[in-house]
Structure formats: structure tokens, C-alpha cells
Write a protein that holds these residues in place. Structure first.
Motif, short mmCIF file in Angstrom:
data_model
loop_
_atom_site.label_atom_id
_atom_site.label_comp_id
_atom_site.label_asym_id
_atom_site.label_seq_id
_atom_site.Cartn_x
_atom_site.Cartn_y
_atom_site.Cartn_z
N ILE A 167 -12.63 10.20 -4.02
CA ILE A 167 -11.29 9.81 -3.57
C ILE A 167 -11.33 8.41 -2.96
O ILE A 167 -10.66 7.48 -3.42
CB ILE A 167 -10.74 10.83 -2.55
N THR A 168 -12.12 8.25 -1.91
CA THR A 168 -12.19 6.95 -1.24
C THR A 168 -12.84 5.90 -2.12
O THR A 168 -12.42 4.74 -2.14
CB THR A 168 -12.92 7.08 0.10
N GLN A 169 -13.86 6.29 -2.86
CA GLN A 169 -14.54 5.31 -3.72
C GLN A 169 -13.57 4.69 -4.72
O GLN A 169 -13.59 3.47 -4.94
CB GLN A 169 -15.70 5.96 -4.48
N SER A 170 -12.72 5.50 -5.31
CA SER A 170 -11.77 4.96 -6.30
C SER A 170 -10.80 3.98 -5.66
O SER A 170 -10.44 2.96 -6.26
CB SER A 170 -11.00 6.10 -6.98
N ARG A 171 -10.37 4.26 -4.42
CA ARG A 171 -9.46 3.34 -3.72
C ARG A 171 -10.19 2.04 -3.38
O ARG A 171 -9.60 0.95 -3.46
CB ARG A 171 -8.93 3.97 -2.43
N CYS A 172 -11.46 2.15 -3.02
CA CYS A 172 -12.24 0.96 -2.69
C CYS A 172 -12.47 0.10 -3.93
O CYS A 172 -12.43 -1.14 -3.87
CB CYS A 172 -13.58 1.36 -2.07
N GLU A 173 -12.72 0.75 -5.07
CA GLU A 173 -12.89 0.02 -6.33
C GLU A 173 -11.61 -0.74 -6.69
O GLU A 173 -11.65 -1.91 -7.07
CB GLU A 173 -13.29 0.98 -7.44
N THR A 174 -10.48 -0.07 -6.55
CA THR A 174 -9.20 -0.69 -6.88
C THR A 174 -8.93 -1.89 -5.98
O THR A 174 -8.36 -2.91 -6.41
CB THR A 174 -8.06 0.32 -6.73
N ALA A 175 -9.35 -1.78 -4.70
CA ALA A 175 -9.13 -2.86 -3.73
C ALA A 175 -10.16 -3.98 -3.85
O ALA A 175 -10.08 -4.97 -3.12
CB ALA A 175 -9.14 -2.29 -2.32
N GLY A 176 -11.14 -3.82 -4.77
CA GLY A 176 -12.18 -4.82 -4.92
C GLY A 176 -13.23 -4.79 -3.83
O GLY A 176 -13.95 -5.77 -3.61
N LEU A 177 -13.32 -3.65 -3.12
CA LEU A 177 -14.27 -3.51 -2.02
C LEU A 177 -15.48 -2.68 -2.40
O LEU A 177 -16.33 -2.39 -1.58
CB LEU A 177 -13.57 -2.86 -0.81
N TRP A 178 -15.55 -2.31 -3.68
CA TRP A 178 -16.65 -1.46 -4.19
C TRP A 178 -16.81 -1.81 -5.66
O TRP A 178 -15.86 -1.70 -6.43
CB TRP A 178 -16.29 0.01 -4.02
#
Length: 250
Positions: free
Chosen positions: A235-246
Motif C-alpha cells: 500500500i505505502t510502497q505504491s504511493r511512494c513509487e508514484t510520488a517518486g520517493l521509491w
């Protein structure tokens, strides 16, 4: 909401060959120690009020923080289950009904959290899942109790400058905490078959997830927990990827 399809094995959800649920550490006490020493060691800040705390669990409250209840606990940091243990614990028969081996030294039967922790390993893994554990001022943890989150218009905070509102067995967290709370609820709901949010709670968490995006610290926290717990938080990983933070996996 990020939806994923998993394979149910032994009561836990697996995804693409990677463990999603916690199945490495069943100890709540060990989880708290790892969080303090290996996750929050350079970011000692509580989730609701932004209070700082030291390695000895001593709280330095933010300017203007007040409480008239649980005053001693206000001086110490505690590790809060954002999704309360009771909310998923009630799914276990040991919590609801007890167990033949849940008998104290005086021969009196007991149930609830103590019995579930003693008798059910799946419960212990859920209770110790570090993705669901956040540092909180002890008094705030105590007063939040097991209350569900909602919006409480017209209610004033009991904690002075900390805008954590509690009223009529409900709680409204400060704006700064809502995104992290939402993604924690979504993670638990998607990961553990024993836990399921109500429709109303899920709608609120989906709204908060979209309204309050991830921060660099939220992504760093999840990365650290993944390494320690050896499980994923998609859940959080996907949001971080979208935000360019992962960095996205290839």
C-alpha cells in the motif's frame, strides 16, 4: 485504493513470491525495541502530536501541549496500534471466549488480549506487525483507546496545541497524521484476512489516503521496517513509487 490479489497460505497473504504479512517476529516487545532502536533512532517524533522523545522513552511535549488525564503517561512514549489490537483481536475465539489454558494462578479463567496473545500465534504476529505500530505520547495513546477514527466537527482538542480530538468513543487525528493512519488501515485490511474495515471506515481511509500524500519520512520508515520484518507493505510502497520517493521495481 491500491488493490492486490494474493494467495492465502497458512492464514497469511503472499504476493508475487514475497511475504506481505508479518511472519518473522511474533513478539510485541521485540517489535517495540526494534522500532525504537532501528527505525526511529534518527526520527524520534510521535505520530499524533509531533512530540520528541529520547532513547530512554522520555517525552518532550510540543509547546502548548496539555492534558489533565494520565499525566504520568504523558511523560513517556508508548507504541500505539493505529489499528487497535481489539479491532482485529475480536476475530479470534481466544479473545472473545477464552481458552481452556487461559487460567490465572488463582484458577480464574480469562479472555481478551491476554488469552489471544498466550494461545494464538497468528494473533501474536498481527499484534507485533511494525507497520501498525507508531510512537505516541502515553496519555494520548491511553485516551484514544480502541476508538475508531472519524471527523469530529465542533469538538475541541483536550491536548491544547495538539489537535488530537476525542469525543463519544471516537477520535479525529491531526491533519499531519491522517495519511499515515489511512495507509496503515488499508495495509491491515488488505493483508490480514482476520481484519476487515467497515464500509464507512474504508471510505474515510480511502479519502484520507488520496488527500494526504506520503512524505519522504513515511517512505523511509516503511523501507526500514521491510528490511527488519522481511515483509512488504505494498500500500505505502505504491504511493511512494508514484510520488517518486521509491524506485520502482523493474
Amino acid at each position: 485504493m491500491n488493490v492486490f490479489k494474493g494467495v492465502l497460505i497458512g492464514g497469511l497473504v503472499l504476493m508475487s513470491g514475497s511475504v506481505v504479512a508479518n511472519e518473522s517476529n511474533p513478539s510485541f516487545n521485540k517489535a517495540k525495541k526494534m522500532l525504537e532502536r532501528q527505525v526511529y533512532q534518527d526520527h524520534r517524533e510521535t505520530v499524533y502530536c509531533g512530540a520528541s522523545f529520547d532513547a530512554n522513552k522520555n517525552i518532550t511535549p510540543p509547546i502548548g501541549f496539555t492534558t489533565t488525564k494520565h499525566v504520568k503517561r504523558a511523560k513517556r512514549v508508548e507504541w500505539e496500534h493505529v489499528v487497535p489490537a481489539e479491532n482485529f483481536g475480536r476475530a479470534f475465539s481466544e479473545w472473545r471466549e477464552g481458552h481452556g489454558q487461559c487460567v490465572d494462578s488463582k484458577g480464574k479463567s480469562f479472555k481478551g488480549r491476554k488469552c489471544a496473545e498466550k494461545m494464538n500465534v497468528e494473533y501474536r504476529y498481527m499484534q507485533a506487525d511494525m507497520f501498525n505500530l507508531f510512537p505516541a505520547i502515553g496519555a494520548v495513546n491511553a485516551m484514544r483507546s480502541n476508538y475508531n477514527f472519524t471527523m469530529l466537527p465542533g469538538v475541541n482538542s483536550e491536548f491544547g496545541s495538539c489537535q488530537m480530538k476525542i469525543d463519544n468513543r471516537k477520535a479525529e487525528p491531526p491533519v499531519s497524521a491522517r495519511g499515515r493512519i489511512a495507509r496503515t488501515y488499508l495495509y491491515m485490511d488488505n493483508t490480514y484476512p482476520k481484519y476487515s474495515m467497515s464500509k464507512q471506515q474504508k471510505q474515510l481511509m480511502n479519502a484520507w489516503d488520496k488527500t494526504y500524500p506520503v512524505s519522504a519520512w513515511e517512505c523511509q520508515r516503511v523501507k526500514r521496517i521491510e528490511a527488519l520484518q522481511k515483509s512488504k507493505n505494498p500500500i505505502t510502497q505504491s504511493r511512494c513509487e508514484t510520488a517518486g520517493l521509491w524506485k520502482k521495481s523493474s
